[in-house]
Design a protein around this motif. Structure first.
Motif, PDB file in Angstrom:
ATOM      1  N   ASN A 160       1.302  -1.746   5.941  1.00  0.00           N
ATOM      2  CA  ASN A 160       1.829  -2.921   5.200  1.00  0.00           C
ATOM      3  C   ASN A 160       2.427  -3.875   5.999  1.00  0.00           C
ATOM      4  OD1 ASN A 160       1.733  -2.112   2.334  1.00  0.00           O
ATOM      5  ND2 ASN A 160       3.300  -0.356   2.632  1.00  0.00           N
ATOM      6  N   ALA A 161       2.012  -3.571   7.378  1.00  0.00           N
ATOM      7  CA  ALA A 161       2.613  -4.697   8.273  1.00  0.00           C
ATOM      8  C   ALA A 161       1.763  -6.010   8.241  1.00  0.00           C
ATOM      9  CB  ALA A 161       1.979  -4.076   9.852  1.00  0.00           C
ATOM     10  N   TYR A 162       0.603  -5.947   7.526  1.00  0.00           N
ATOM     11  CA  TYR A 162      -0.273  -7.208   7.345  1.00  0.00           C
ATOM     12  C   TYR A 162      -0.353  -7.466   5.714  1.00  0.00           C
ATOM     13  CZ  TYR A 162      -1.497  -5.674  11.892  1.00  0.00           C
ATOM     14  OH  TYR A 162      -1.418  -5.216  13.073  1.00  0.00           O
ATOM     15  N   MET A 163       0.384  -7.065   5.039  1.00  0.00           N
ATOM     16  CA  MET A 163       0.492  -7.225   3.435  1.00  0.00           C
ATOM     17  C   MET A 163       1.651  -8.535   3.289  1.00  0.00           C
ATOM     18  SD  MET A 163      -1.759  -5.263   2.064  1.00  0.00           S
ATOM     19  CE  MET A 163      -1.328  -5.423   0.586  1.00  0.00           C
TER      20      MET A 163
ATOM     21  N   GLU B 206       8.965  -3.115   3.036  1.00  0.00           N
ATOM     22  CA  GLU B 206       8.326  -4.685   3.106  1.00  0.00           C
ATOM     23  C   GLU B 206       8.438  -5.028   1.375  1.00  0.00           C
ATOM     24  OE1 GLU B 206       6.961  -1.613   3.866  1.00  0.00           O
ATOM     25  OE2 GLU B 206       6.637  -1.838   5.783  1.00  0.00           O
TER      26      GLU B 206
ATOM     27  N   HIS C 243       2.598   0.914   8.855  1.00  0.00           N
ATOM     28  CA  HIS C 243       1.324   0.695   9.465  1.00  0.00           C
ATOM     29  C   HIS C 243       0.467  -0.276   8.429  1.00  0.00           C
ATOM     30  CE1 HIS C 243       0.753   4.765   8.819  1.00  0.00           C
ATOM     31  NE2 HIS C 243      -0.330   4.492   8.649  1.00  0.00           N
TER      32      HIS C 243
ATOM     33  N   HIS D  71       0.822  -1.380  -0.034  1.00  0.00           N
ATOM     34  CA  HIS D  71      -0.043  -0.093   0.211  1.00  0.00           C
ATOM     35  C   HIS D  71       0.876   1.233  -0.010  1.00  0.00           C
ATOM     36  CE1 HIS D  71      -3.737  -2.093   0.884  1.00  0.00           C
ATOM     37  NE2 HIS D  71      -3.489  -2.427   1.593  1.00  0.00           N
TER      38      HIS D  71
END
Ligand SMILES: Cc1cc2nc3c(=O)[nH]c(=O)nc-3n(C[C@H](O)[C@H](O)[C@H](O)COP(=O)(O)OP(=O)(O)OC[C@H]3O[C@@H](n4cnc5c(N)ncnc54)[C@H](O)[C@@H]3O)c2cc1C
Ligand SMILES: Cc1cc2nc3c(=O)[nH]c(=O)nc-3n(C[C@H](O)[C@H](O)[C@H](O)COP(=O)(O)OP(=O)(O)OC[C@H]3O[C@@H](n4cnc5c(N)ncnc54)[C@H](O)[C@@H]3O)c2cc1C
Ligand code: FES
Lengths: 101, 399, 478
Positions: free
Chosen positions: B395-398, B347, B393, B234
């Motif tokens: 991209n933490a879950y990407m 990331e 924050h 993102h």
């Protein structure tokens, strides 16, 4: 040279305006281009490259007939001579190269 | 040695992409420049061309905190001043219509004058040569300004570049140094594969292609978010459509860049005599079932044309003698926090981005910084705060 | 919305007038907008009251047409906005309302018209054909010479050369004669047998007897008056000091149709009218987001429409030259049809038989239009051969063919009209690209080999006719 193709009576020249510093009489409803052609004006403006221009389309699409027009009580603007009817008190100037603002 | 065909694939053929390709290939990188349509076809060719170095109106009018944040951009601005000064010669061109004769940010009310003073303080601290002028000095410097102008800040190195010319010149320069340029080529897929990036592209003739680059530079402007999504991350960059206006040509009478501190106005006279009038007036996107249509030109809002002309008339009365020749629109990418977005996405290793508002003024600087970062891993200026890390924050879950 | 009219019609030529009359007959509220101060369009262009004498010199069709235009103008149910140039059109989708927003400018200021449906009948203008000297004062479109006679009762010269390929040249020359003005020469690029060959096609002579007879009469009159009518010829260049003083006439090679440089002669003249055909005024259609398609012989970029004159934008209709050059009768037929479909779409009870008749009337007229286009086509090779390196392509910004080619050479990635405009300024001037768009397209095409649809046209932008900025100080009037 350019000119009228019908006789025009002096009586119909009821509009009075100024063209390049000269007072001229014109016919109500005629365009600036018509009036200028009837008076033999051949050059309407100069390009910034220093070239003379005059009407090309006579119907409002080419913008070659641009002259500076000041109507009573207004700012001078650049307008198409072929689409602008003469008006009493108008001040019309053909546009010199890089005209003074 | 990886299987990469290219050291860097730059995506986006605007000013930022073309300049990055230029600086990267100058450093010896093997560069591929990919553009969905034509070079300079989007914001870089549609913008106002202002080289505005004073802190922007939109930044100073949103409170003290924002203004202070904006001041952090000054080191980039100082870099841009010099880059623009040298770019014509650097590219071996004779005249790119880059003019740095100075610029004024005008104020019409006492409150606006106060804003100017606040802004001036920040600029002075940051080393930007600005000063406030009024009265006689202002009138003699800019006799065309209306009496409603009370004061202005003057920055002697502001001016304009020419959006028509600069990107094409950069692309020519990049090509001379070996950059391969492919227009009408859309990047449709990005995938990390064996330490490099697999790039899928689709040409407008329907042909598809797959190639590999060690590094991707996202220079997709307003579409940077969409491109990042192809890489699985993102980036909060949002498309915003703005309106520009041009008048017929006048004899030269405005040598300076004119901006307004409290109203939306930018005004300048180009080499050919036309006045460009803008200042951040909105346009509208078409909308369809997918939302905003950003692939077609936006259209100007009537309110914007009327409003922009009215401000211009107020500030420079002689504008009344001109005709409005054309209003057009352009799509610029703005980040969620309005700051530049510059650096590698943590990331997604090897995926860099260079974008942000005012990327005409700052585009050369963004490009030079990112080229150096890609090439050497370091930058002369501290650009850390502009890095994509600040959106980590998202991209933490990407992945 | 309460203020919006059912139908706004832009253009009061034969197309727009037929549409207005039809709308009024059904009782729809209709506003007609035209930049000219009187209705009639190009063909029935009117002179101001004190200059109307001897209108019969333009032929009986002109006198009738003007009378008809004025009869429509007196229909009290129609609201007229004459002297209003339309500079922007926003569709309902774009205004986010139920109505189109039409912005106009007059000598006095700005105004806006809201309409649920719009018929665009904006006509055409003389097709621009660059050649050396075409920017000299005195060189103009052939239609311009006629417009000056009809509208102002002036001629731009004493020794006028008419040159091109369009049969209208014959009519203009005949009209000049009627006022005692003898053209110095009428020059057609076609060989004389071209017309004969078309006419000998089965059915043609019978179906189109009337216009053909008109042309034949004009030709005979010119010959009787001693006007040189030259075939297989073209004006290669115009020369003069601040005004055209002579043209160089080339004889065209009968086999190739191209100029023979060693077979030329000079004709002294003080005005030139160039008539190779017409270009559709489709800028408002494009501005509204409706599709156009390229028609090489039929007017350049013309509006795409269905069998009942609907454009590709909902509730926007087209009629006349803007939908492809077809002449006054075609325009009138299409105006009526466009109005019928707009009325029907608006829920008026339009009789199916009337619609059918209107459709077949359009088809019949389009068949003649196609023939005329074929007859008038000068061929692109000839037009290309007329311009040299130094020929101005963009009159407004004074950019030559050589300069365009140099840019294309230096920037191999230039492939669209828009990109060339951006980098090279062709199309950035006051005419909004009307006078260079065709040449730009051809030059890009020859340099890159790209197709016409890929090269595209300049994106239409408001204002389609420049607006004096001081008007924006005054706001909008209704
Ligand atoms: C009206 C207007 C006025 C402005 N005025 C100023 C000003 O005065 N001063 C200033 O500093 N800034 C100004 N700006 C902002 C400035 O123009 C932009 O910030 C800058 O041009 C951005 O450059 P860019 O190269 O990042 O983007 P762009 O020029 O938009 O280039 C991005 C390119 O990426 C391409 N692309 C996108 N997705 C893909 C894909 N998947 N594959 C391949 N290619 C892709 C696009 O087609 C586009 O060509 C203005 C902007 C606008 C719209
Ligand atoms: C100069 C000229 C002379 C011609 N002479 C003849 C002739 O003698 N015989 C012949 O058969 N054909 C002639 N034609 C072809 C002629 O155009 C058609 O026969 C006929 O007039 C077409 O009708 P129309 O309704 O499609 O368009 P037009 O008659 O062209 O009407 C279009 C109208 O729309 C108006 N308009 C256009 N744009 C705008 C705008 N943005 N805002 C407001 N108003 C606008 C124009 O002022 C015009 O009145 C001529 C064409 C031209 C250009
Ligand atoms: S002569 Fe073309 S606009 Fe007036």
């Amino acid at each position: 040279m350019m000119r009228r193709i019908i006789p025009v009576e002096n009586g119909s020249l009821t509009i009075s305006l100024e063209l390049d510093g000269v007072r001229v009489q014109a016919i109500p409803g005629e365009s600036l281009a018509g009036m200028m052609f009837a008076r033999g004006v051949g050059i309407f403006r100069w390009t910034s490259g220093g070239k003379p221009r005059a009407p090309y389309c006579a119907m409002g699409t080419c913008f070659e007939c641009r002259v500076e027009v000041r109507r009573v009580g207004q700012e001078p603007v650049v307008a198409r001579a072929c689409m602008t009817p003469v008006e009493d008190g108008m001040v019309v100037n053909t546009v010199a190269p890089r005209e003074k603002l | 040695m990886s299987k990469a065909d290219w050291d860097v694939a730059v995506v986006g053929g605007g000013l930022v992409g073309a300049a990055s390709a230029y600086y990267l290939s100058k450093r010896g990188a093997r560069v591929l420049l990919l553009e969905r349509r034509e070079l300079n076809g989007q914001a870089s060719g549609q913008n106002a061309g202002s080289l505005h170095f004073q802190i922007e109106q939109r930044l100073v009018s949103h409170g003290e905190a924002m203004t202070r944040q904006a001041a952090t951009i000054l080191p980039l601005i100082l870099d841009a001043i010099e880059r623009w000064r040298g770019i014509t010669a650097e590219l071996g061109e004779t005249d790119l219509d880059v003019v740095q004769h100075g610029g004024l940010m005008v104020a019409e009310t006492p409150q606006q004058v106060a804003t100017l003073e606040r802004k001036l303080k920040l600029e002075t601290q940051g080393g930007l040569p600005t000063r406030i002028i009024d009265g006689e000095e202002l009138r003699s410097l800019a006799p065309y300004l209306s009496n409603s102008v009370l004061a202005a800040t003057y920055c002697a190195v502001e001016g304009h570049g020419n959006p028509r010319l600069i990107t094409a010149a950069l692309a020519r320069g990049a090509a001379r140094q070996g950059t391969a340029i492919r227009t009408w080529t859309t990047v449709t897929g990005l995938r990390r594969e064996e330490g490099c990036w697999r790039i899928e592209t689709e040409n407008s003739d329907g042909s598809v292609r797959r190639e590999y680059a060690s590094t991707i530079l996202n220079a997709a402007g307003a579409w940077a978010r969409e491109l990042a999504a192809l890489a699985g991350v993102h980036l909060p960059v949002f498309p915003v459509a703005l309106t520009m206006n041009a008048t017929d040509a006048a004899p030269p009478f405005i040598p300076l860049l004119i901006q307004h501190v409290g109203r939306r106005l930018s005004l300048k006279q180009m080499r050919e005599g036309n006045l460009l009038i803008g200042g951040g007036w909105p346009s509208r996107f078409e909308r369809d079932r997918n939302g905003l249509v950003t692939t077609r030109a936006a259209y100007p809002r009537m309110e914007s044309i009327y409003g922009n002309m009215a401000v211009a008339l107020d500030v420079v009365p002689a504008v009344a003698r001109r005709t409005l020749l054309r209003s057009w629109t352009g799509i610029v990418g703005i980040t969620a926090d309005q700051l530049p977005l510059l650096g590698e996405v943590p990331e997604a290793p090897g995926f860099f981005v260079a974008t942000g508002g005012s990327a005409f003024t700052l585009g050369l600087t963004y490009a030079a910084q990112i080229a150096e970062l890609i090439d050497s891993g370091r930058t002369p200026l501290d650009i850390d705060i502009y890095g994509p890390r600040r959106f980590g924050h998202l991209n933490a879950y990407m992945g | 919305m309460e203020n919006s009219v059912d139908i706004a019609i832009i253009g009061a030529g034969p197309g727009g007038l037929a549409a207005s009359e039809t709308c009024a007959r059904f009782g729809a509220s209709v506003t007609v907008i035209d930049e000219q101060s009187a209705p009639g369009g190009q063909i029935y262009r009117q002179a101001p009251e004190n200059l109307r004498q001897r209108a019969e010199g333009f032929g009986i069709a002109y006198v009738d047409g003007v009378a008809k235009a004025n009869a429509v103008a007196s229909i009290s149910a129609i609201e007229w906005r004459l002297g209003h140039a339309v500079w922007n059109v926003l569709t309902p989708q774009r205004t986010q309302s139920e109505a189109f927003l039409i912005s106009t400018v007059t000598d006095d200021g700005l105004s806006e018209i809201e309409a649920k449906r719009v018929i665009v009948a904006t006509g055409c203008y003389d097709m621009p054909v660059p050649f050396p000297g075409w920017t000299l004062p005195g060189v103009m479109g052939a239609g311009a010479i006629q417009a000056l006679m009809k509208g102002q009762r002036v001629v731009p010269g004493k020794k006028i050369v008419l040159a091109g390929s369009h049969p209208l040249l014959l009519i203009i020359a005949e009209q000049m004669l009627a006022f005692g003005e003898r053209p110095a020469a009428v020059v057609f690029s076609q060989p004389m047998w071209r017309a004969g060959r078309l006419l000998s096609r089965p059915g043609v002579a019978v179906s189109f007897a009337e216009p053909l007879a008109q042309a034949a009469r004009a030709y005979a009159k010119l010959l009787r008056a001693g006007v040189p009518v030259i075939f297989s010829g073209a004006v290669l260049r115009a020369d003069g000091n601040d005004r055209v003083e002579s043209v160089t006439l080339a004889h065209l090679n009968p086999a190739t149709g191209l100029p023979q440089p060693d077979n030329t002669r000079e004709i002294s003249c003080d005005a030139v009218g160039i008539g190779f055909g017409f270009t559709a005024s489709s800028e408002l259609v494009r501005l509204a987001g409706a599709a156009t398609r390229w028609s090489r012989t039929g007017g350049g970029w013309i509006a795409v429409h269905d069998g009942e004159m609907r454009s590709t934008v909902a509730n926007l209709y087209v009629a006349g030259e803007v939908a492809g050059i077809g002449g006054a009768k075609t325009a009138a037929a299409e105006g009526a049809l466009a109005a019928l479909s707009a009325l029907r779409d608006a829920g008026y009870g339009v009789d199916a038989a009337e619609l059918r008749r209107a459709r077949s009337n359009c088809r019949r007229n389009r068949a003649f239009a196609a023939l005329l286009q074929e007859l008038a086509d000068p061929g692109d090779e000839l037009l290309r051969a007329l311009r040299d390196e130094g020929t101005v392509i963009c009159r407004c910004e004074e950019i030559t063919k050589g300069q365009v080619e140099e840019l294309l050479g230096q920037n191999p990635f230039l492939g669209t009209s828009n990109a060339l405009k951006l980098l090279g300024r062709t199309g950035m001037g006051a005419c909004q690209g009307r006078y260079c768009s065709r040449s730009v397209l051809e030059l890009i095409s020859s340099a890159t080999g790209r197709g016409v649809e890929d090269i595209g046209q300049f994106t239409a932008r408001p204002p389609v006719k420049p607006v004096p900025i001081h008007h924006f100080g005054g706001g909008v009037r209704d």
